[in-house]
Design an enzyme around this catalytic site. Structure first.
Site, PDB file in Angstrom:
ATOM      1  N   LYS A  40       0.863  -1.186   0.000  1.00  0.00           N
ATOM      2  CA  LYS A  40       0.000   0.000   0.000  1.00  0.00           C
ATOM      3  C   LYS A  40       0.899   1.236   0.000  1.00  0.00           C
ATOM      4  O   LYS A  40       1.077   1.907   1.020  1.00  0.00           O
ATOM      5  CB  LYS A  40      -0.945  -0.030   1.195  1.00  0.00           C
TER       6      LYS A  40
ATOM      7  N   LEU B  49      -4.279  -5.355  -4.021  1.00  0.00           N
ATOM      8  CA  LEU B  49      -4.181  -5.141  -2.586  1.00  0.00           C
ATOM      9  C   LEU B  49      -5.193  -6.041  -1.892  1.00  0.00           C
ATOM     10  O   LEU B  49      -6.385  -6.016  -2.224  1.00  0.00           O
ATOM     11  CB  LEU B  49      -4.474  -3.682  -2.235  1.00  0.00           C
TER      12      LEU B  49
END
Length: 294
Positions: A149, A205
Site C-alpha cells: 500500500k 491489494l
C-alpha cells in the site's frame, strides 16, 4: 471535510498548524512510503489490528524500518482518538515515509522514518450502500506490486478521475482482459450464488474488508472463489459489489453500458452488508468494553 486539530507525528502529537516537514521529504519527492486508511465508527476503530499488520508488511516490503512496535503504534492511534475527543464516524489517514534527506534515489543512511496520522469525520454513504453505484472499466496500468500500500497512486487517481468525469463512482480495472480490482477498492462478481474475485497476488491489494468478507461467506455458507473473471463476464453477472474501508460493501448496479442483474443490489450483497454492520457493531462494543476494563 475539516481535519481535526491534533496530528500524530514521529514527535507523537502536535497541532496541525505546527506540522512542518522539510521540502526534501522522500514521501513527497519519490512516493517513498506507505499508508493506511482506517475506518472509525462512533469513535472506535474498525479492523485496527488488520490495518496495523498491513502497514508493517508494506513497510517491510520496501525496506522502511519503523521505529515502533505494532503495540506501540496501536496505543498511539488509540491515544489520537482520545486527544481529539473523537466520537463520530470517521477515518484515520496514517502515513510513513523513509524520512527527510537530501534528494537521492539511493536510501539515506541513519535517517529516521517520518510518520503522521490525522482524523477526519466521514459519514457512511447511505445512498450508495442502499441503491448501488455505477462504474466504468479502465485498463490497469499500475505497477506489479500493488500488494504494497504505497504512496504511488497516480494511476489510481487517473482512473478514479475518469470515472468521476463519466458520472460514475469507481473504475473497475482490468489487465489482459481480466478484472483485477477497482482504483480504490476490491471488486467481486456473483454468478449462480457464488462469489468470484481476483486471487490474492502481488498485483492487487488484499483489502482488510475483503479479508473480513471471506469470513462472512464462511459463516453464511456462500461459496467464495478466488478466481479471476473477465471483462466479458461482467455483462453475465447476477450481482457485483466492491469493498473498502471507506466504501464498506457497496453494490454495483451498472458497469459501462451493462446493467448488472435487474439493476438493483442483489440478495448476496445484502447479506454481506448485514454481516458487515453486525461485525462492525460487535467490534465497536468489544473495543469500548476492553477500554473500560483497562
Amino acid at each position: 471535510m475539516s481535519v481535526y486539530p491534533i496530528i500524530m507525528t514521529q514527535e507523537k502529537f502536535t497541532h496541525r498548524e505546527n506540522l512542518k516537514y522539510p521540502y526534501e521529504e522522500r514521501g513527497l519527492q519519490f512516493g517513498d512510503g506507505v499508508y493506511e486508511v482506517i475506518r472509525i465508527y462512533k469513535g472506535s476503530y474498525y479492523l485496527l489490528k488488520e490495518h496495523v499488520d498491513r502497514l508493517f508488511r508494506s513497510a517491510e516490503a520496501i525496506k522502511i524500518k519503523l521505529l515502533f512496535t505494532k503495540e506501540e503504534l496501536t496505543d498511539l492511534l488509540l491515544e489520537l482518538l482520545e486527544k481529539n475527543n473523537m466520537k463520530n464516524d470517521g477515518k484515520v489517514y496514517l502515513q510513513v515515509s523513509r524520512g527527510s534527506a537530501p534528494r537521492d534515489h539511493v536510501f539515506p543512511v541513519n535517517v529516521p522514518a517520518n510518520i503522521y496520522a490525522y482524523i477526519q469525520d466521514l459519514s457512511r454513504n447511505l445512498e450508495a450502500l442502499e441503491n448501488g453505484v455505477s462504474t466504468i472499466t479502465h485498463r490497469d496500468i499500475r505497477w506489479e506490486n500493488c500488494y504494497i500500500k504505497s504512496l504511488n497512486l497516480l494511476p489510481n487517481v487517473l482512473a478514479k478521475q475518469e470515472a468521476k468525469e463519466q458520472g460514475s463512482y469507481e473504475a473497475v480495472l482490468h489487465k489482459d482482459g481480466f478484472v483485477t480490482e477497482c482504483s480504490a477498492a476490491n471488486v467481486y462478481m456473483v454468478k449462480d450464488g457464488k462469489i468470484y474475485t481476483h486471487p490474492v497476488a502481488n498485483n492487487i491489494l488484499n483489502g482488510c474488508v475483503r479479508m473480513r468478507i471471506e469470513t462472512f461467506t464462511e459463516d453464511l455458507n456462500i461459496p467464495f472463489n478466488e478466481e479471476g473473471f473477465s471483462v466479458e463476464d461482467i455483462a453475465l453477472s447476477d450481482e457485483m459489489f466492491l469493498s473498502s474501508s471507506t466504501s464498506e460493501i457497496t453494490p454495483i448496479i451498472k458497469v459501462d453500458n451493462s446493467q448488472i442483474g435487474n439493476g438493483e443490489p442483489g440478495k448476496i450483497t445484502r447479506l454481506l452488508q448485514e454481516a458487515y454492520k453486525k461485525d462492525a457493531n460487535i467490534a465497536i462494543s468489544e473495543t469500548v468494553h476492553s477500554e473500560r476494563i483497562s
